[in-house]
Design a protein around this motif. Structure first.
Motif, PDB file in Angstrom:
ATOM      1  N   THR A   1      -0.855  -1.848  -4.976  1.00 63.43           N
ATOM      2  CA  THR A   1      -1.972  -2.744  -4.622  1.00 63.43           C
ATOM      3  C   THR A   1      -2.596  -3.428  -5.837  1.00 63.43           C
ATOM      4  OG1 THR A   1      -3.401  -0.785  -4.605  1.00 63.43           O
ATOM      5  CG2 THR A   1      -2.602  -1.594  -2.479  1.00 63.43           C
ATOM      6  N   ASN A   2      -2.523  -2.780  -6.993  1.00 64.29           N
ATOM      7  CA  ASN A   2      -3.091  -3.400  -8.201  1.00 64.29           C
ATOM      8  C   ASN A   2      -2.081  -4.282  -8.924  1.00 64.29           C
ATOM      9  OD1 ASN A   2      -1.478  -1.261  -9.015  1.00 64.29           O
ATOM     10  ND2 ASN A   2      -2.718  -0.852 -10.861  1.00 64.29           N
TER      11      ASN A   2
ATOM     12  N   GLN B   1       0.837  -1.210   0.000  1.00 66.13           N
ATOM     13  CA  GLN B   1       0.000   0.000   0.000  1.00 66.13           C
ATOM     14  C   GLN B   1       0.868   1.255   0.000  1.00 66.13           C
ATOM     15  OE1 GLN B   1      -2.562  -0.463   3.390  1.00 66.13           O
ATOM     16  NE2 GLN B   1      -4.007  -1.790   2.299  1.00 66.13           N
ATOM     17  N   GLN B   2       1.913   1.234   0.814  1.00 65.77           N
ATOM     18  CA  GLN B   2       2.810   2.385   0.933  1.00 65.77           C
ATOM     19  C   GLN B   2       3.471   2.715  -0.401  1.00 65.77           C
ATOM     20  OE1 GLN B   2       5.815   1.871   3.996  1.00 65.77           O
ATOM     21  NE2 GLN B   2       7.226   3.230   2.902  1.00 65.77           N
TER      22      GLN B   2
ATOM     23  N   ASP C   1       2.244   1.997  -3.305  1.00 67.85           N
ATOM     24  CA  ASP C   1       1.191   2.141  -4.330  1.00 67.85           C
ATOM     25  C   ASP C   1       1.266   1.026  -5.375  1.00 67.85           C
ATOM     26  OD1 ASP C   1      -1.013   3.269  -5.565  1.00 67.85           O
ATOM     27  OD2 ASP C   1       0.180   4.657  -6.780  1.00 67.85           O
TER      28      ASP C   1
END
Length: 415
Positions: free
Chosen positions: A279-280, A274-275, A277
């Motif tokens: 996640t996808n 998450q940190q 970026d």
């Protein structure tokens, strides 16, 4: 003709690398015509290898095993010691003296086996002494570990034969137990892998540039290195927009809610994703089945193995058996299993180095395919179950002969 009995004793028969070795070794011994049983203090049919569930291997789990894995999250080593000691007592009451007992992970059974004159083979994945975390611990813990370390060395001295999983571990073992190494011959017995290339379901829903990481959810597996490497790859813009859109990282492995480190490690990895970026771009899978594992390996483009100074590491072999190139840290067991530049790429402890190696293999498909073919041949020649069965059979025959000699001597003395 008498069928010789071989018993394996292992504390927790889950789905880790050590458990995979026990299952593969048991299958190899079974292949040679032995009567084989695995005694374990913990076995979960929902979290195990298929050979232990479908009846191929006989699994014995004592009904009374109530000793916990830890006491308030502590004393894991002594709990494992007691569990395996009681497990051995149960085995001695149930079994008609086995010809050989193979012990790994915890050495306490060797005391009883020595007392009863049963030949034992100890398989050392790595000295327990070096696995204990000692930084910033109390004096009480220091005394406790010192006692446990001395006990480990003493019990190991009672094994009839000691084998290790790699030349790397052999060197570490000799440095850790120099006096024991002088008295005992330490042999290397590489883990094996089943060469399964048929009946594997291909995963059509995976992007063409899928990267796989397979490990238990433990901090020492260093999976965060792969996540940082993917972020570096993105920031360096080494892939076009279309290539980046077609990239997916699948992180999969054993996960046990009873183990605090598993829970904490997964949480930290998810937070890092998450940190950064991503996640996808990153998927997490827990306790995948053997079939799912095979399908992931067969359907991906590259397998990335991040542990540093790993004692052996079965994942690179699994990848090569599926004709996939491996990117791994240039240390420990992978230096013995992977031929750098031929069956995979060995990297330094750097996100940039890992990112560069991954991108090379993603963009040069012919080179990656050639590496996969070379890796398959290497596993078939040096790390197949047939090779393990042959080596184990030689060791077991030697141990059985020594037991028969002792039995004859005892019989002649009583006459």
């Amino acid at each position: 003709m008498k069928q010789h009995k071989v018993v394996f004793i292992h504390p927790d028969l889950g789905i880790g690398g050590a458990e995979r070795w026990v299952v593969d070794a048991a299958m190899a011994v079974l292949q040679k015509g032995y009567d084989v049983k695995i005694y374990t203090a913990s076995w979960d049919p929902n979290r195990c290898f298929p050979e232990t569930k479908d009846g191929t291997l006989k699994i014995v789990k004592p009904p009374f095993m109530g000793i916990p894995r830890t006491i308030f999250g502590k004393f894991q080593a002594i709990c494992a010691l007691v569990r395996c000691f009681l497990l051995t007592i149960y085995m001695l009451f149930v079994e008609q003296t086995p010809d050989v007992v193979i012990v790994d992970a915890v050495s306490s059974p060797l005391v009883l086996l020595s007392w009863f004159g049963i030949p034992s083979l100890f398989y050392c994945h790595f000295p327990d002494l070096l696995l204990a975390k000692r930084e910033n611990r109390s004096y009480v813990y220091y005394c406790y570990r010192r006692w446990m370390d001395k006990l480990e060395e003493y019990t190991l001295s009672l094994a009839k034969r000691i084998v290790v999983n790699s030349h790397f571990t052999a060197q570490v073992f000799q440095n850790t137990f120099p006096e024991l190494a002088k008295k005992s011959t330490i042999s290397v017995l590489y883990p094996s892998i089943a060469m399964k290339t048929h009946d594997i379901v291909q995963l059509d829903n995976l992007p063409s540039k899928t990267i796989i990481s397979l490990n238990r959810y433990e901090t020492k597996k260093h999976v965060d290195l792969l996540i940082h490497a993917v972020a570096y790859m993105r920031d360096a813009q080494w892939l076009t927009k279309d290539q980046w859109a077609d990239l997916l990282v699948v992180i999969a492995g054993g996960y046990d809610t009873r183990v605090h480190e598993n829970v904490a490690c997964l949480h930290n990895l998810q937070s890092l994703v998450q940190q950064l970026d991503l996640t996808n771009k990153v998927d997490f899978l827990l306790n995948i089945s053997d079939e799912e594992r095979q399908s992931l390996l067969s359907s991906c483009k590259v397998v990335v193995y991040t542990p540093i100074d790993e004692h052996f590491g079965i994942v690179p072999l699994e990848a090569m058996a599926m004709k996939k190139p491996v990117v791994a840290h240039n240390s420990g067991g992978p230096k013995e299993t992977i031929v750098d530049g031929e069956t995979g790429l060995l990297c330094q402890d750097s996100p940039e180095d890992f990112a560069r190696a991954i991108v090379k293999l993603l963009l040069d498909e012919k080179w990656a395919q050639k590496m996969g073919e070379e890796g398959f041949l290497r596993v078939k020649q040096r790390f197949s179950r047939e090779a393990l069965a042959h080596q184990l059979d030689d060791i077991l025959s030697e141990l059985k002969t020594s037991k028969d000699t002792i039995d004859v001597d005892k019989k002649s003395k009583t006459q």
